[in-house]
Structure formats: C-alpha cells, structure tokens
Design a protein around this motif. Structure first.
Motif: not given
Length: 265
Positions: A25-33, A78-95
């Motif tokens: 699962i990617s939760v960052v648009p530029s990293q999804t691309e 979706l039961n991911p085995d990897l989530i790719i996030a970003n410090k600025e773009e995503n909410d800290k508490e949720q991460i």
C-alpha cells in the motif's frame, strides 16, 4: 524459523520483511507513481484518493482514504505486507498506529539527494534494485542536461496557496528544485514555517524577479497571474505544474526539461 531482512527508513525507523513484498500500500502520490515506474502493478493493492498518477491505477486500485486521513479499516482488509509513507504528507499518529501491525517504511524528503536515496531504498525494498538505479541515473543525466549555465540565480518567489498567500522555505523539496535550476528562493530563510504566510505588500517590498504560481495544492489560474502581474511591475509571473517541482520520484525524469521549457529567465 523464517529469516527476516531489516531495512532502515529515512526517519531512522527499522522495519523487517520476510521476503519481497507482494501486497503493498502506498499512501504518498509521488511514491505511488514511483512504484508504477518500477513495474509493480500486481504488487500494489492500495493507494490514496490523491494518487492520481497513473490514471489506470487511480481507476482500478483500492482507495484507502486521503494522505492525512487514512481509512485504517480498509487498510486492514487489504492486509498489506508493506506500507510506504512520508513524514510530511501523512499523519504521524496514524503512521504510529499502522506500525503496530505492519511494516511501514517512511520517507523524509528535503533535498534532491534525499529523493535519490528514497528511490534506491524503495527499489531495494520491493525487489527492483536495478530498475531503481537505472531510474536515478536517468534523472541525474536529465538534470545535468537541462541545468542553467548562468552563475547568477534569479530572485524567485513560489506560491502554493492564495488566501492566505503561502510560499516555501529552505526545508522543502520545492526549494531544492528551485535552487537546482537557477532560482534563489527569496523566502528560503523564513523560519516561521516550512510554508510561510506572506502578503502582497511583502512581495511588493521584496521585489522578486520571478513569481511562480503552482497548480497545487491551490489551483492558481490565469486570473491570478494577471492580478500579480498588475501588482508586481517588473516581475515575470508564470503558472506552473506543481507536480514538476514537488513530486519526488519518477516524475523527476520529466521535471528538468519541463522547467527549462518554462523559459523562466
């Protein structure tokens, strides 16, 4: 006993993977691309509603909310085995909450080198090391090809929001891109925020030679360009695709030629 490989993300956190991930699962648009560019069509199972590139993924992949408000229930389904996030773009508490259940690899991008490091490390994570290396080589080659030759940097202001007017300081990737292509961010040293609020009067007093109106997150349009042109005599005002200045990842392949073709100077 199953062996695991440890990986360190750009925030200093360590994750462990038991093999090449198959449910990402990617939760960052530029990293999804970026994941699309690395050929991970089958492996990516979830993206955010802001992951608009590529369009085929936006239409077909499961949507797990927005970057700041993720749908944790959908992620669990979706039961991911990897989530790719970003410090600025995503909410800290949720991460932090997601880290309790899943490997979450988080990027932290300020400089051009940070973006290259991210591409290579993500490539290693997902079993696309050679493809990631080839991608960074191509970006570096394009950057060198389209670099501005003049020594003097153009005094530049870059706006991301209209009301209030907001710009960027030197702790942003946008600032790094401006500097890379011959522009001096006149608000780079502003320490009030990474995205300082300014006024029209400040712009008039600071006299930028170039004002860039970004297409995102606020969609500046021709009426705004006309307004600033009228109020900032002697300043060149242009509309620009914000993705080319702010998306770290494979979008950088196109960024150098795009910025050069804007005829900023």
């Amino acid at each position: 006993m199953e062996s695991k490989i440890s990986y360190r993300d750009q925030c200093g956190e360590t994750i462990e993977l038991s093999g090449v991930p198959s449910r990402i699962i990617s939760v960052v648009p530029s990293q999804t691309e970026l994941l699309f560019s690395l050929g991970l069509d089958k492996e990516v199972v979830g993206i955010t509603k802001f992951c608009i590139h590529p369009l085929s993924w936006f239409k077909s992949k499961e949507i797990v909310g927005g970057t700041k408000v993720l749908n944790l229930k959908k992620i669990a389904e979706l039961n991911p085995d990897l989530i790719i996030a970003n410090k600025e773009e995503n909410d800290k508490e949720q991460i932090l909450e997601l880290r309790q259940k899943y490997p979450v690899w988080t990027s932290d991008i300020i400089s051009i080198d940070d973006s290259f490091d991210m591409i290579r490390k993500v490539g290693e994570l997902v079993g696309r090391k050679s493809e990631a290396t080839a991608l960074t080589d191509k970006i570096q080659s394009n950057f060198q090809l389209h670099k501005r030759e003049e020594n003097r940097k153009v005094k530049t202001a870059y706006l991301i929001w209209q009301n209030p007017l907001m710009t960027v300081n030197n702790e942003t990737f946008i600032h790094a891109m401006l500097s890379e292509f011959g522009m001096e961010n006149i608000y780079g040293d502003n320490t009030t925020s990474r995205y300082p609020e300014i006024s029209l009067e400040q712009l008039q007093n600071d006299k930028p030679e170039l004002l860039i109106l970004s297409s995102e997150p606020f969609p500046f349009a021709e009426k705004h360009r006309s307004y600033f042109t009228e109020n900032l005599p002697g300043c060149k005002v242009i509309l620009a695709d914000g993705e080319m200045f702010s998306w770290y990842g494979s979008r950088m392949v196109e960024a150098a030629a795009y910025i050069k073709n804007l005829k900023l100077y």
